[in-house]
Every structure is written in C-alpha cells, then in structure tokens.
Scaffold this motif. Structure first.
Motif, PDB file in Angstrom:
ATOM      1  N   ASP A 277       7.569   1.397 -27.705  1.00 21.41           N
ATOM      2  CA  ASP A 277       6.895   2.181 -26.675  1.00 21.41           C
ATOM      3  C   ASP A 277       6.068   1.226 -25.825  1.00 21.41           C
TER       4      ASP A 277
ATOM      5  N   VAL B 297       2.471   0.850 -23.461  1.00 24.62           N
ATOM      6  CA  VAL B 297       1.150   1.355 -23.091  1.00 24.62           C
ATOM      7  C   VAL B 297       0.641   0.511 -21.927  1.00 24.62           C
TER       8      VAL B 297
ATOM      9  N   TYR C 197       0.719   6.219 -21.358  1.00 26.39           N
ATOM     10  CA  TYR C 197       1.719   6.050 -22.414  1.00 26.39           C
ATOM     11  C   TYR C 197       3.113   6.265 -21.835  1.00 26.39           C
TER      12      TYR C 197
ATOM     13  N   LYS D 257       6.767   6.684 -22.954  1.00 22.73           N
ATOM     14  CA  LYS D 257       7.697   6.915 -24.055  1.00 22.73           C
ATOM     15  C   LYS D 257       9.112   6.564 -23.603  1.00 22.73           C
TER      16      LYS D 257
ATOM     17  N   ARG E 137       4.788  -1.439 -30.376  1.00 24.85           N
ATOM     18  CA  ARG E 137       4.093  -1.064 -29.141  1.00 24.85           C
ATOM     19  C   ARG E 137       3.873  -2.303 -28.281  1.00 24.85           C
TER      20      ARG E 137
ATOM     21  N   THR F 227       1.794  -3.533 -24.917  1.00 27.89           N
ATOM     22  CA  THR F 227       0.668  -3.170 -24.055  1.00 27.89           C
ATOM     23  C   THR F 227       0.594  -4.121 -22.870  1.00 27.89           C
TER      24      THR F 227
END
Length: 328
Positions: A32, A34, A45, A47, A230, A232
């Motif tokens: 994912d 961020v 966020y 997805k 994740r 970022t």
C-alpha cells in the motif's frame, strides 16, 4: 534481499531516454502507499488492490514537467486491449512539492520509507552479475534519501553532525510534516537500551548524477501494525528547513552534565532572522545553530551559512502561515 527472498529492486534508467530515472519493482510483494502532503499531519491512503502488478517510477524535473512519481503497470500482452477507462497504464501520485538533488544541495533529500512485512509469496532471490545486493538481514524498514553523485556524505556528517543525526533518528514523516508525533517508536527501534545504535546505512549510485542513502533498521512489531508492506512518500520541498530548524533545549545540568535533551519542531516564533555577529546559542536553539557553533570556518563562510539559514526560516515560516490561513 531478506532471508534469501527478492523484496525490492531499484532499477536505474538513463534519464535521457525520456521515461524515468529509476524504477522500483516489488516482485510478487503486495504493498500500500501512504502520502503526506506538505505540513499535513494526516496522510492520504492509496489502496492498491493488485499491487503485485505495479511498479514505482521516479521522473525528475524537466523544462515542461515538475518532478513526478508514478505507479506504472507492468507490461502486459495486447496493451491496446488491456488498458482502457478501467485499466490505466500509469497513475501519477498526488505529490507536487518535490525537490531533487543538485550539485548545490546541502542536505540529503528524503524520498520514501518502505516498511516490509513478512511475505509468503516473495520469490527466491536470483543473483545476477554486476548487481548491487543489499542484504536486509533482520531489518524491515528502509528510509531512502536522494543526493547528487558529487555529494560527500562523510563530509556532511563531519560538518553537520546534528543534522546528520536527524537524518538517522528523526521520524521520516517529520521531514515533510514538521510534526514529531508521526513515529514515537523509531528512537526505540534505532537505539538499544544501552544507547548503542541498531541501524545500518548504505549508499547506492543510481546514475551519473544521483545517489541514494538508505537507512536500515528493525521494528519487531511491524506485522502487528501492518497487513502488507507499506510505502510512505512525503512532499519534501521544505525538508532542509524542517531538519535544520529542529529546536533543541537543554534541561538544567546535573553535576555539570546533561542526561538528556528535548527536541521540538520549529514554530513561527522560532523562525526569527539571525542577528549578526553570530553568538553561540545558549540553552534553546535550532540544530543548524548548534552545528554551526562547532564549525571551524571563516567569518565569511559563517555569514554565508547564516544567510542560507535565514532563507530556510523564511520558507518554513511562509509555508506555516499559508497553511494556517487555509485552516481558518
């Protein structure tokens, strides 16, 4: 590479071909994304439901376009039939205020953080001659910073010890949000109970004028926090201002020694223009001042650096003021 598995590949491309400078491929590893917009505490966020079919590409600034980061779909058979209104070939991430390294860049530029969860679908690593392999060992978090190929990182650490320590220890999101609350556990993950660092750094060349510095460390609770890997991103336009204007405060000393320090993100009241001649700061000050007070440099060089610090203050103060207006 982690435990013999292929986690992520950074693939440099000649920027003159007009496509991208490098791409990141997460082979069979779901992720994912961020995104922290500039000075925003709450993230966006993104997805991605079929993330194993997507790669991340970095496109530097050109005469016509700003720096961009794309999600690009992996090649497919019959692309003219596959890509339509429901299947896009690439997606531009909502990142606008981005910097890229130049020969004049003084501090590393934060690009992204990757938090790697355990992945049962990860493929075995296939070794190829001439490829630089980073073995993560027990690390599961990577923080990636950009700097120019000519950048001397050892010199940076020597001349700016406080700011270089920021790069290593402050929450990655802080460099875009000016908010230290984004990751309370990083300090615990970086330093052991006896104060010894538990972090590794690697420098990787991307192309003829760009390098990456990669911080590696471990979060033992990552699989409790995250269901999948994740990534970022932050808008890093003010990263130099934020990391250098970090406020330091000393408590009352005990027996002539300080047993701890306090850190705080800079507020508007902290961003006043420097008065000359330069005086070594006392008690409370920013990390730029602290590093400069320890530098052995000429008066002209010191004044030049102070003028640069004032530019950083103005940029950050202006941005904070603009954000306050939008919140009203």
């Amino acid at each position: 590479m982690k435990n013999g598995k292929d986690i992520c590949r950074i693939i440099p491309i000649n920027p003159n071909n007009g496509e991208y400078d490098f791409k990141m491929a997460f082979h069979n590893n779901e992720f994912d994304i961020v995104i922290y917009k500039l000075l925003e505490k709450k993230p966006l966020y993104c997805k991605i439901y079929d993330s194993i079919n997507w790669e991340i590409t970095y496109h530097r600034k050109t005469e016509k376009n700003q720096t961009k980061i794309h999600l690009k779909h992996k090649p497919v058979e019959n692309p003219e039939q596959f890509f339509d209104s429901e299947h896009e070939e690439y997606i531009t991430l909502p990142l606008e205020r981005l910097l890229e390294p130049t020969v004049n860049t003084l501090f590393p530029i934060p690009l992204m953080k990757i938090e790697i969860t355990d992945c049962e679908t990860a493929k075995d690593m296939k070794y190829k001659k001439g490829k630089h392999i980073i073995d993560l060992q027990d690390s599961n978090i990577l923080e990636i910073f950009l700097f120019h190929q000519s950048y001397d990182y050892e010199k940076f650490m020597h001349e700016w010890p406080g700011i270089s320590l920021n790069v290593l220890t402050m929450p990655f999101e802080f460099f875009g949000t000016n908010n230290l609350d984004s990751d309370h556990n990083k300090g615990l993950n970086i330093f052991s109970k006896n104060g010894e660092p538990r972090c590794a750094q690697f420098i990787v060349s991307i192309n003829h004028d760009m390098k990456l510095i990669i911080n590696l460390f471990r979060d033992s609770r990552i699989n409790e926090r995250l269901a999948k890997t994740r990534i970022t991103f932050i808008e890093n336009e003010l990263s130099a201002s934020i990391m250098s204007m970090l406020q330091i405060a000393y408590p009352e000393p005990r027996n002539g020694e300080y047993d701890h320090l306090y850190f705080a993100a800079a507020q508007k009241k902290d961003l006043t223009i420097t008065s000359l001649p330069f005086v070594k700061p006392v008690r409370s000050f920013n990390v730029f001042q602290d590093d400069l007070s320890k530098r052995n440099c000429s008066i002209d060089e010191r004044d030049k650096l102070l003028r640069y610090a004032d530019q950083l203050k103005k940029q950050l103060k202006t941005a904070i003021t603009e954000q306050e207006k939008t919140k009203k």
